[in-house]
Design an enzyme around this catalytic site. Structure first.
Site, short mmCIF file in Angstrom:
data_model
loop_
_atom_site.label_atom_id
_atom_site.label_comp_id
_atom_site.label_asym_id
_atom_site.label_seq_id
_atom_site.Cartn_x
_atom_site.Cartn_y
_atom_site.Cartn_z
N ASP A 1 0.83 -1.21 0.00
CA ASP A 1 0.00 0.00 0.00
C ASP A 1 0.86 1.26 0.00
OD1 ASP A 1 -2.35 1.39 -0.04
OD2 ASP A 1 -2.81 1.13 2.09
N GLY A 2 0.33 2.32 -0.61
CA GLY A 2 0.99 3.63 -0.55
C GLY A 2 1.57 4.13 -1.86
N ARG B 1 -0.63 9.32 -10.03
CA ARG B 1 -0.71 8.07 -9.24
C ARG B 1 -0.12 6.87 -10.00
NH1 ARG B 1 -3.94 7.58 -4.93
NH2 ARG B 1 -4.23 5.39 -5.42
N HIS C 1 2.39 3.53 -9.10
CA HIS C 1 2.20 2.09 -9.34
C HIS C 1 3.41 1.49 -10.07
CE1 HIS C 1 -1.70 2.15 -7.61
NE2 HIS C 1 -2.24 2.91 -8.55
N LEU D 1 5.05 -17.98 -5.57
CA LEU D 1 4.66 -16.57 -5.51
C LEU D 1 3.17 -16.48 -5.85
CD1 LEU D 1 5.03 -13.53 -5.34
CD2 LEU D 1 5.88 -13.53 -7.68
N ILE E 1 -6.99 -4.82 7.37
CA ILE E 1 -6.76 -6.01 6.55
C ILE E 1 -7.30 -5.83 5.12
CG2 ILE E 1 -8.84 -7.25 7.35
CD1 ILE E 1 -5.48 -8.98 7.09
N SER E 2 -8.24 -4.91 4.94
CA SER E 2 -8.79 -4.60 3.59
C SER E 2 -9.15 -5.85 2.79
CB SER E 2 -7.82 -3.71 2.80
OG SER E 2 -7.58 -2.50 3.47
C1 IPE Z 1 -5.41 -2.77 -0.32
O1 IPE Z 1 -5.07 -1.44 -0.47
C2 IPE Z 1 -5.40 -3.46 -1.66
C3 IPE Z 1 -4.07 -3.64 -2.27
C4 IPE Z 1 -2.93 -3.33 -1.74
C5 IPE Z 1 -4.11 -4.21 -3.58
P1 IPE Z 1 -6.19 -0.31 -0.62
O2 IPE Z 1 -5.47 0.98 -0.76
O3 IPE Z 1 -7.14 -0.67 -1.71
O4 IPE Z 1 -6.95 -0.41 0.77
P2 IPE Z 1 -7.85 0.64 1.55
O5 IPE Z 1 -8.88 1.14 0.56
O6 IPE Z 1 -6.95 1.75 2.00
O7 IPE Z 1 -8.42 -0.12 2.70
C1 IPE Z 2 -1.55 0.24 -3.41
O1 IPE Z 2 -1.32 1.60 -3.44
C2 IPE Z 2 -1.80 -0.34 -4.78
C3 IPE Z 2 -3.20 -0.74 -5.04
C4 IPE Z 2 -4.17 -0.69 -4.19
C5 IPE Z 2 -3.48 -1.23 -6.38
P1 IPE Z 2 -2.52 2.64 -3.42
O2 IPE Z 2 -2.87 2.97 -4.84
O3 IPE Z 2 -3.64 2.17 -2.60
O4 IPE Z 2 -1.81 3.89 -2.74
P2 IPE Z 2 -2.47 4.93 -1.74
O5 IPE Z 2 -3.06 4.14 -0.61
O6 IPE Z 2 -3.51 5.67 -2.51
O7 IPE Z 2 -1.33 5.79 -1.32
MG MG Z 3 -4.11 2.38 -0.63
#
Ligand code: IPE
Ligand code: IPE
Ligand code: MG
Length: 238
Positions: free
Chosen positions: A23-24, A36, A40, A132, A188-189
């Site tokens: 995440d992030g 964004r 990725h 993996l 945990i999402s």
């Molecule tokens: C969880 O991250 C899904 C993945 C890392 C693929 P999200 O960014 O989608 O989760 P929330 O929305 O913050 O819970």
């Molecule tokens: C995780 O990063 C990747 C996916 C969920 C696909 P995010 O895209 O959720 O990044 P933030 O949470 O917006 O920073």
């Molecule tokens: Mg996110």
């Protein structure tokens, strides 16, 4: 100092399976005034590096959360960029000679082209021992519902825990010992809801594109400090 310790470091059989909620990426890009999708792209690089590093540390099973069933609510162009990154990654995955790739999640709604590429990669690598799992269009609740429906359609009138476990997308591997989530979120999402029953959790503020070998090593060291009781007592602590 940490770099010396990391050199030739190997985990033991207490850490067979590590899972990552990557995440992030978006916040990483935003902090640099970039779109964004650039986040990725760098997230995909961190993912490849992390897989390599886990392998070097001797971790046999790695699972990454790449796209959730809820991520369809993102803008169309972001979804397309993520699909493209997966497509490019699959082409390069064939260069890696000793990893078994398994896509966990619902492939049926993805494009036919991408679905075929995923299935071909799974078939081409199913002889390897290091696993993996790439969770793509994955949702933990959907996975459990899907397992139950499969059992019902095969005539089951009641189900056991073993029945459910053996009908999940992850039936080929043990549950994660450690789940790492980056980017300062502690939830945990919808990831591995069934499988995380006794997993250890590690949360870090590091944004996923910055997650490197040193951060991985720190997560592993934190794991080794935990006392896993599985509801019981530890010898000597009674
Ligand atoms: C969880 O991250 C899904 C993945 C890392 C693929 P999200 O960014 O989608 O989760 P929330 O929305 O913050 O819970
Ligand atoms: C995780 O990063 C990747 C996916 C969920 C696909 P995010 O895209 O959720 O990044 P933030 O949470 O917006 O920073
Ligand atoms: Mg996110």
């Amino acid at each position: 100092m940490i770099f010396n310790k990391m050199k030739n470091y190997k985990v033991d059989n207490r850490l067979k399976h590590i899972a990552f909620i990557m995440d992030g990426n978006g916040r990483w890009a935003k902090a640099r005034s970039l779109p964004r999708n650039v986040g990725h792209k760098y997230g995909a690089k961190a993912f490849e590096e992390t897989v390599k590093n886990c392998h070097e540390f001797g971790i046999k099973i790695v699972t990454v959360y790449a796209f959730s069933t809820e991520n369809w609510s993102r803008p169309k162009n972001e979804i397309e960029a993520i699909m493209e990154l997966l497509d490019t990654y699959i082409e390069r995955a064939y260069e890696q000679k000793d990893i078994r790739y398994v896509f966990v999640g619902d492939k049926s709604v993805l494009s036919e082209d991408l679905r075929n590429k995923m299935i071909s990669l799974e078939k081409a690598t199913d002889k390897y021992d290091n696993i993996l799992n790439i969770a793509f269009n994955y949702g933990g609740r959907a996975e459990i519902v899907n397992a139950c429906n499969t059992l019902i359609s095969s005539g089951a009138s009641s189900v056991s825990e073993e029945d459910i476990s053996s009908h999940l997308y992850t039936s080929h591997c043990s549950d994660p010992d450690l789940i790492v989530r980056t980017a300062n979120e502690q939830r945990i999402s919808n990831f591995l809801l069934w499988q995380c029953a006794y997993s250890e959790f590690y949360f870090t503020n590091i944004l996923w594109p910055d997650f490197d070998k040193k951060e991985l090593y720190k997560a592993i060291q934190s794991y080794y400090k935990r006392k896993r009781r599985f509801g019981g007592l530890i010898k000597g602590e009674e």
